[in-house]
Write a protein that holds these residues in place. Structure first.
Motif, PDB file in Angstrom:
ATOM      1  N   THR A 164       0.817  -1.211   0.000  1.00  0.00           N
ATOM      2  CA  THR A 164       0.000   0.000   0.000  1.00  0.00           C
ATOM      3  C   THR A 164       0.852   1.263   0.000  1.00  0.00           C
ATOM      4  N   ILE A 165       1.876   1.263   0.839  1.00  0.00           N
ATOM      5  CA  ILE A 165       2.770   2.414   0.921  1.00  0.00           C
ATOM      6  C   ILE A 165       3.924   2.175  -0.038  1.00  0.00           C
ATOM      7  N   ARG A 166       4.182   3.108  -0.900  1.00  0.00           N
ATOM      8  CA  ARG A 166       5.278   2.975  -1.874  1.00  0.00           C
ATOM      9  C   ARG A 166       6.581   3.382  -1.203  1.00  0.00           C
ATOM     10  N   ARG A 167       7.179   2.403  -0.536  1.00  0.00           N
ATOM     11  CA  ARG A 167       8.390   2.705   0.231  1.00  0.00           C
ATOM     12  C   ARG A 167       9.666   2.483  -0.550  1.00  0.00           C
ATOM     13  N   GLY A 168       9.608   1.751  -1.633  1.00  0.00           N
ATOM     14  CA  GLY A 168      10.833   1.429  -2.354  1.00  0.00           C
ATOM     15  C   GLY A 168      11.672   0.464  -1.540  1.00  0.00           C
ATOM     16  N   CYS A 169      12.957   0.662  -1.546  1.00  0.00           N
ATOM     17  CA  CYS A 169      13.914  -0.179  -0.826  1.00  0.00           C
ATOM     18  C   CYS A 169      14.639   0.714   0.178  1.00  0.00           C
ATOM     19  N   LEU A 170      14.741   0.289   1.412  1.00  0.00           N
ATOM     20  CA  LEU A 170      15.402   1.107   2.432  1.00  0.00           C
ATOM     21  C   LEU A 170      16.832   1.439   2.017  1.00  0.00           C
TER      22      LEU A 170
ATOM     23  N   ASN B  26      21.031  -3.977 -10.997  1.00  0.00           N
ATOM     24  CA  ASN B  26      20.698  -2.604 -11.355  1.00  0.00           C
ATOM     25  C   ASN B  26      19.215  -2.484 -11.720  1.00  0.00           C
ATOM     26  N   ALA B  27      18.691  -3.474 -12.429  1.00  0.00           N
ATOM     27  CA  ALA B  27      17.267  -3.456 -12.791  1.00  0.00           C
ATOM     28  C   ALA B  27      16.393  -3.515 -11.538  1.00  0.00           C
ATOM     29  N   LEU B  28      16.783  -4.351 -10.562  1.00  0.00           N
ATOM     30  CA  LEU B  28      16.021  -4.447  -9.312  1.00  0.00           C
ATOM     31  C   LEU B  28      16.054  -3.134  -8.542  1.00  0.00           C
TER      32      LEU B  28
ATOM     33  N   MET C 154      13.379   2.334  -7.307  1.00  0.00           N
ATOM     34  CA  MET C 154      13.312   3.791  -7.497  1.00  0.00           C
ATOM     35  C   MET C 154      12.017   4.163  -8.222  1.00  0.00           C
ATOM     36  N   MET C 155      11.648   3.343  -9.209  1.00  0.00           N
ATOM     37  CA  MET C 155      10.395   3.588  -9.925  1.00  0.00           C
ATOM     38  C   MET C 155       9.206   3.511  -8.970  1.00  0.00           C
ATOM     39  N   GLU C 156       9.237   2.494  -8.097  1.00  0.00           N
ATOM     40  CA  GLU C 156       8.155   2.330  -7.122  1.00  0.00           C
ATOM     41  C   GLU C 156       8.043   3.568  -6.238  1.00  0.00           C
ATOM     42  N   LYS C 157       9.165   3.991  -5.692  1.00  0.00           N
ATOM     43  CA  LYS C 157       9.181   5.139  -4.770  1.00  0.00           C
ATOM     44  C   LYS C 157       8.700   6.412  -5.464  1.00  0.00           C
ATOM     45  N   SER C 158       9.001   6.523  -6.765  1.00  0.00           N
ATOM     46  CA  SER C 158       8.615   7.738  -7.492  1.00  0.00           C
ATOM     47  C   SER C 158       7.189   7.687  -8.037  1.00  0.00           C
TER      48      SER C 158
END
Length: 194
Positions: free
Chosen positions: A99-105, A163-165, A170-174
């Motif tokens: 639900t929350i677009r946190r990306g990767c810590l 790099n793709a992962l 980054m795409m998720e977070k944005s």
């Protein structure tokens, strides 16, 4: 005689990691941490010294948890290398559907700190290196079974997929759509099959 701790340190660390993951280091206040953990500031300071120390411990926890999931997957003898890579792509996509677009810590921390903080940089580099090594192990096995292209070395392909992962996070977070993230990951993973 010292007083016994009045809270579960591991639980507080997990909860703090979630706060940092959602808000980032700079946007997280100690009040955010005390409200989430329900531990008084003085008690958190007593165990973790300060917010930065707590953050660094949260990064270590995140790295260890993330790598452990991949290590478990790599160790599955009944799965082909292609199935393992599909599972990794699935894990990345599953996390994107939260639900929350946190990306990767780790990606978030790399973007927030850049190269300014040596300890944060070291944790980020360790995470990415460990993930890349696990990807390389899967890819090497796939190349030996002629399931994955040998046009590039296992090291080159692992760096590419890693790099793709990271890019997907980054795409998720944005705020990119799930469909777009899936398309990028699917294409990236499909390109290594002969």
């Amino acid at each position: 005689m010292s007083r016994p701790r009045e809270f579960d340190v591991d639980r507080a660390l997990h909860q703090s990691m979630e706060v940092f993951w959602t808000k980032g280091f700079k946007s997280t206040s100690f009040e955010d941490l005390t409200q989430t953990t329900r531990v008084k500031k003085q008690s958190l300071y007593g165990v973790f010294d300060d917010k930065r120390s707590l953050f660094l411990k949260a990064l270590v926890l995140y790295r260890k948890q993330s790598v452990a999931v991949l290590e478990e997957l790599v160790s599955q003898d009944d799965m082909s290398p292609i199935k393992k890579l599909d599972a990794i792509r699935g894990i990345a996509l599953g996390q994107c559907h939260e639900t929350i677009r946190r990306g990767c810590l780790m990606v978030n921390s790399a973007l927030e700190f850049g190269t300014d903080d040596k300890e944060v940089k070291r944790e980020v580099e360790m995470m990415f290196a460990e993930v890349e090594q696990l990807l390389e192990k899967i890819i090497r096995s796939g190349q030996e079974q002629q399931l994955i292209t040998t046009r590039y070395t296992s090291k080159e392909l692992a760096a590419y997929l890693n790099n793709a992962l990271q890019g997907a996070k980054m795409m998720e977070k944005s705020g990119a759509s799930w469909e777009r993230i899936d398309m990028v990951l699917y294409t990236s993973f499909a390109m290594i099959v002969p």
